[in-house]
Design a protein around this motif. Structure first.
Motif, PDB file in Angstrom:
ATOM      1  N   LEU A 105       3.593  -8.618  11.003  1.00  0.00           N
ATOM      2  CA  LEU A 105       2.395  -8.844  11.824  1.00  0.00           C
ATOM      3  C   LEU A 105       1.293  -9.525  11.017  1.00  0.00           C
ATOM      4  N   VAL A 106       1.207  -9.206   9.723  1.00  0.00           N
ATOM      5  CA  VAL A 106       0.251  -9.913   8.862  1.00  0.00           C
ATOM      6  C   VAL A 106       0.627 -11.392   8.772  1.00  0.00           C
ATOM      7  N   SER A 107       1.900 -11.673   8.602  1.00  0.00           N
ATOM      8  CA  SER A 107       2.352 -13.061   8.488  1.00  0.00           C
ATOM      9  C   SER A 107       2.040 -13.870   9.738  1.00  0.00           C
ATOM     10  N   SER A 108       2.082 -13.209  10.891  1.00  0.00           N
ATOM     11  CA  SER A 108       1.823 -13.920  12.153  1.00  0.00           C
ATOM     12  C   SER A 108       0.360 -13.880  12.570  1.00  0.00           C
ATOM     13  N   GLY A 109      -0.481 -13.239  11.752  1.00  0.00           N
ATOM     14  CA  GLY A 109      -1.909 -13.213  12.045  1.00  0.00           C
ATOM     15  C   GLY A 109      -2.356 -12.109  12.978  1.00  0.00           C
ATOM     16  N   ARG A 110      -1.467 -11.185  13.324  1.00  0.00           N
ATOM     17  CA  ARG A 110      -1.846 -10.097  14.217  1.00  0.00           C
ATOM     18  C   ARG A 110      -2.557  -8.975  13.473  1.00  0.00           C
ATOM     19  N   LEU A 111      -2.330  -8.884  12.200  1.00  0.00           N
ATOM     20  CA  LEU A 111      -3.016  -7.937  11.324  1.00  0.00           C
ATOM     21  C   LEU A 111      -3.405  -8.673  10.050  1.00  0.00           C
ATOM     22  N   SER A 112      -4.298  -8.058   9.279  1.00  0.00           N
ATOM     23  CA  SER A 112      -4.658  -8.544   7.947  1.00  0.00           C
ATOM     24  C   SER A 112      -4.454  -7.405   6.966  1.00  0.00           C
ATOM     25  N   LEU A 113      -4.160  -7.731   5.725  1.00  0.00           N
ATOM     26  CA  LEU A 113      -4.072  -6.682   4.724  1.00  0.00           C
ATOM     27  C   LEU A 113      -5.412  -5.984   4.506  1.00  0.00           C
ATOM     28  N   ASP A 114      -6.486  -6.614   4.946  1.00  0.00           N
ATOM     29  CA  ASP A 114      -7.816  -6.014   4.835  1.00  0.00           C
ATOM     30  C   ASP A 114      -8.255  -5.312   6.105  1.00  0.00           C
ATOM     31  N   THR A 115      -7.418  -5.266   7.136  1.00  0.00           N
ATOM     32  CA  THR A 115      -7.721  -4.504   8.341  1.00  0.00           C
ATOM     33  C   THR A 115      -7.894  -3.033   7.971  1.00  0.00           C
ATOM     34  N   THR A 116      -8.944  -2.398   8.504  1.00  0.00           N
ATOM     35  CA  THR A 116      -9.229  -1.010   8.131  1.00  0.00           C
ATOM     36  C   THR A 116      -8.724  -0.028   9.180  1.00  0.00           C
ATOM     37  N   VAL A 117      -8.519   1.192   8.713  1.00  0.00           N
ATOM     38  CA  VAL A 117      -8.110   2.268   9.621  1.00  0.00           C
ATOM     39  C   VAL A 117      -9.155   2.464  10.708  1.00  0.00           C
ATOM     40  N   GLY A 118     -10.419   2.463  10.323  1.00  0.00           N
ATOM     41  CA  GLY A 118     -11.483   2.716  11.287  1.00  0.00           C
ATOM     42  C   GLY A 118     -11.594   1.673  12.377  1.00  0.00           C
ATOM     43  N   SER A 119     -11.185   0.437  12.093  1.00  0.00           N
ATOM     44  CA  SER A 119     -11.289  -0.626  13.100  1.00  0.00           C
ATOM     45  C   SER A 119     -10.111  -0.635  14.070  1.00  0.00           C
ATOM     46  N   THR A 120      -9.089   0.158  13.788  1.00  0.00           N
ATOM     47  CA  THR A 120      -7.881   0.108  14.632  1.00  0.00           C
ATOM     48  C   THR A 120      -7.462   1.455  15.205  1.00  0.00           C
ATOM     49  N   VAL A 121      -7.662   2.534  14.486  1.00  0.00           N
ATOM     50  CA  VAL A 121      -7.205   3.846  14.940  1.00  0.00           C
ATOM     51  C   VAL A 121      -8.424   4.754  15.085  1.00  0.00           C
ATOM     52  N   VAL A 282      13.478  -7.979   1.099  1.00  0.00           N
ATOM     53  CA  VAL A 282      13.099  -8.421  -0.247  1.00  0.00           C
ATOM     54  C   VAL A 282      13.155  -9.940  -0.350  1.00  0.00           C
ATOM     55  N   GLY A 283      14.126 -10.556   0.309  1.00  0.00           N
ATOM     56  CA  GLY A 283      14.278 -12.008   0.240  1.00  0.00           C
ATOM     57  C   GLY A 283      13.230 -12.792   0.991  1.00  0.00           C
ATOM     58  N   GLY A 284      12.378 -12.116   1.768  1.00  0.00           N
ATOM     59  CA  GLY A 284      11.276 -12.795   2.443  1.00  0.00           C
ATOM     60  C   GLY A 284      11.608 -13.384   3.794  1.00  0.00           C
ATOM     61  N   THR A 285      12.724 -12.991   4.394  1.00  0.00           N
ATOM     62  CA  THR A 285      13.112 -13.534   5.697  1.00  0.00           C
ATOM     63  C   THR A 285      12.052 -13.296   6.759  1.00  0.00           C
ATOM     64  N   LEU A 286      11.370 -12.163   6.696  1.00  0.00           N
ATOM     65  CA  LEU A 286      10.434 -11.770   7.748  1.00  0.00           C
ATOM     66  C   LEU A 286       8.991 -12.185   7.467  1.00  0.00           C
ATOM     67  N   LEU A 287       8.713 -12.701   6.269  1.00  0.00           N
ATOM     68  CA  LEU A 287       7.331 -12.887   5.836  1.00  0.00           C
ATOM     69  C   LEU A 287       7.045 -14.319   5.429  1.00  0.00           C
ATOM     70  N   ASP A 288       5.767 -14.701   5.541  1.00  0.00           N
ATOM     71  CA  ASP A 288       5.372 -15.983   4.975  1.00  0.00           C
ATOM     72  C   ASP A 288       5.125 -15.809   3.474  1.00  0.00           C
ATOM     73  N   ARG A 289       4.978 -16.930   2.788  1.00  0.00           N
ATOM     74  CA  ARG A 289       4.887 -16.895   1.330  1.00  0.00           C
ATOM     75  C   ARG A 289       3.658 -16.128   0.846  1.00  0.00           C
ATOM     76  N   LYS A 290       2.526 -16.335   1.494  1.00  0.00           N
ATOM     77  CA  LYS A 290       1.288 -15.682   1.056  1.00  0.00           C
ATOM     78  C   LYS A 290       1.412 -14.164   1.158  1.00  0.00           C
ATOM     79  N   THR A 291       1.961 -13.688   2.251  1.00  0.00           N
ATOM     80  CA  THR A 291       2.119 -12.244   2.444  1.00  0.00           C
ATOM     81  C   THR A 291       3.105 -11.671   1.437  1.00  0.00           C
ATOM     82  N   ARG A 292       4.204 -12.384   1.213  1.00  0.00           N
ATOM     83  CA  ARG A 292       5.192 -11.906   0.250  1.00  0.00           C
ATOM     84  C   ARG A 292       4.612 -11.865  -1.157  1.00  0.00           C
ATOM     85  N   ASP A 293       3.805 -12.839  -1.516  1.00  0.00           N
ATOM     86  CA  ASP A 293       3.177 -12.827  -2.836  1.00  0.00           C
ATOM     87  C   ASP A 293       2.284 -11.604  -2.999  1.00  0.00           C
ATOM     88  N   ALA A 294       1.535 -11.254  -1.940  1.00  0.00           N
ATOM     89  CA  ALA A 294       0.679 -10.065  -1.996  1.00  0.00           C
ATOM     90  C   ALA A 294       1.515  -8.799  -2.117  1.00  0.00           C
TER      91      ALA A 294
END
Length: 386
Positions: A105-121, A282-294
């Motif tokens: 979901l981060v790779s597709s822009g639906r979430l961010s690694l900086d999304t907070t618990v308080g803003s979603t739950v 692990v091979g990154g099939t589901l993720l974009d490069r930026k997300t996998r690097d993080a």
């Protein structure tokens, strides 16, 4: 047969001799025959040890080939050896599945690694609100582990087969504060991945189980994998056992409903599917490069139970530096099962080790040492095949 409540409290982590059957592809790579022989011997020792697991299964996949090494039987009294399509509980390896779902979901822009618990739950302790998805996935949130509380254990024992709604699991983390400043320390917590799954639900407006299926299971072709809520385990299955009781091991396969651990430990899968999953993840099939690097930024921290070699923690992924080389994956243990799965950095090869007993450093130190050696040797065979 259902275990006693005392046995559940002592062994649940959220918080007759059988024949040996070996099947494997021919050893061709340099060094593989020796390591392979050592793996066979280590599996035999583990299975034959006092309180050893009724079944040990090692699946190693590279390219289109999967080699299967087994000892024991899938169910006491059965006449066949374990198979790659036998279902089993993968315990905390489920955290890698929730990580894969969230990072997709981060790779597709639906979430961010900086999304907070308080803003979603909504409706959670204020002290948790600034915790980010990145910190949850890396176990640096500081949020207390719900499964380690007396309140959770009492509720579990009172209703083994009737779990509460997933969100209610967090109510057993009765301390409304965080244990440390989020991001400052590593502390493994089952609460983290419950929150990850709830954030996935908010981001998509769909049940986590459906998001998991759409984002991970279907793309990777994991037809034997699911996230149930109840206690049943469809056949064919590797039955889980309590091997610490006096007399024959006790079948505990359906003692506890999967919903008591949900996204932190409730996934059902097969040895073959675990290998497919970890290779794709692990091979990154589901993720974009930026997300996998993080995801691949590691800090000191171990999976539970510890994996082979020296462990380090990334985002819903652990790095294992073994004497044979480096792999990435996850471990898990729960009533009746202990799991390890890992893959090469490029995802071209993967391994899954599954045993049908809960073996931990605290409940059985000598036995766990043998199991950890099986983990290491399985990695050795995988890397020798490269």
């Amino acid at each position: 047969m259902v275990m006693s409540r005392r046995a559940i409290l002592a062994q649940t982590t959220l918080a007759a001799a059988s024949g040996l059957v070996w099947t494997a592809a021919p050893a061709t790579a340099a060094g593989r025959p020796r390591v392979e022989d050592s793996l066979r011997a280590a599996i035999r020792r583990l299975h034959d040890s006092p309180h050893g697991p009724p079944a040990v299964v090692v699946a190693i996949g590279r390219g289109s080939r999967t080699s299967l090494y087994t000892a024991g039987v899938p169910r006491l009294g059965a006449r066949r050896s374990p198979r790659a399509d036998d279902r089993m509980r993968v315990a905390s390896v489920a955290k890698a599945f929730s990580g894969a779902t969230a990072l997709s979901l981060v790779s597709s822009g639906r979430l961010s690694l900086d999304t907070t618990v308080g803003s979603t739950v909504r409706g959670l302790p204020r002290a948790w609100s600034a915790v980010t998805l990145r910190q949850l996935l890396g176990h640096t949130s500081g949020i207390p582990d719900f499964s380690g509380t007396t309140e959770f254990r009492d509720a579990l024992v009172a209703n083994l087969q009737d779990p509460p709604p997933p969100r209610q699991l967090l109510s057993y983390a009765t301390d409304p504060d965080v244990l440390f400043r989020p991001g400052s320390h590593y502390a493994y917590s089952n609460s983290d991945n419950i929150l990850v799954a709830l954030m996935c639900e908010t981001a998509t407006g769909r049940r986590y189980e459906d998001v998991l299926r759409q984002r991970v299971l279907q793309p990777l072709g994991l037809g034997g994998t699911s996230l149930p809520r109840g206690p049943d385990l469809p056949e064919p299955a590797l039955h889980g056992y309590d091997t610490t009781v006096a007399g024959p091991p006790e079948d505990v396969t359906t003692t506890v409903a999967a919903g008591w651990s949900w996204a932190s430990g409730g996934v059902v899968s097969t040895p073959a599917d675990l290998v497919r999953f970890i290779r794709g993840y692990v091979g990154g099939t589901l993720l974009d490069r930026k997300t996998r690097d993080a995801q691949f930024r590691f800090r000191p921290g171990g999976s539970e139970p510890p994996g082979p070699g020296t462990n380090a923690a990334g985002l819903a992924l652990f790095r294992y530096d073994t004497r044979y080389g480096r792999v990435y994956g996850h471990t898990g243990n729960t009533l009746g099962y202990t799991q390890f799965t890992a893959a090469t950095p490029d995802g071209r090869g993967g391994v899954a080790v599954s045993v049908t007993a809960q073996i931990t450093p605290t409940t059985g130190p000598p036995l766990f040492g043998q199991l950890r050696e099986v983990f290491e040797l399985a990695v050795g065979v995988l890397l020798a095949d490269g």
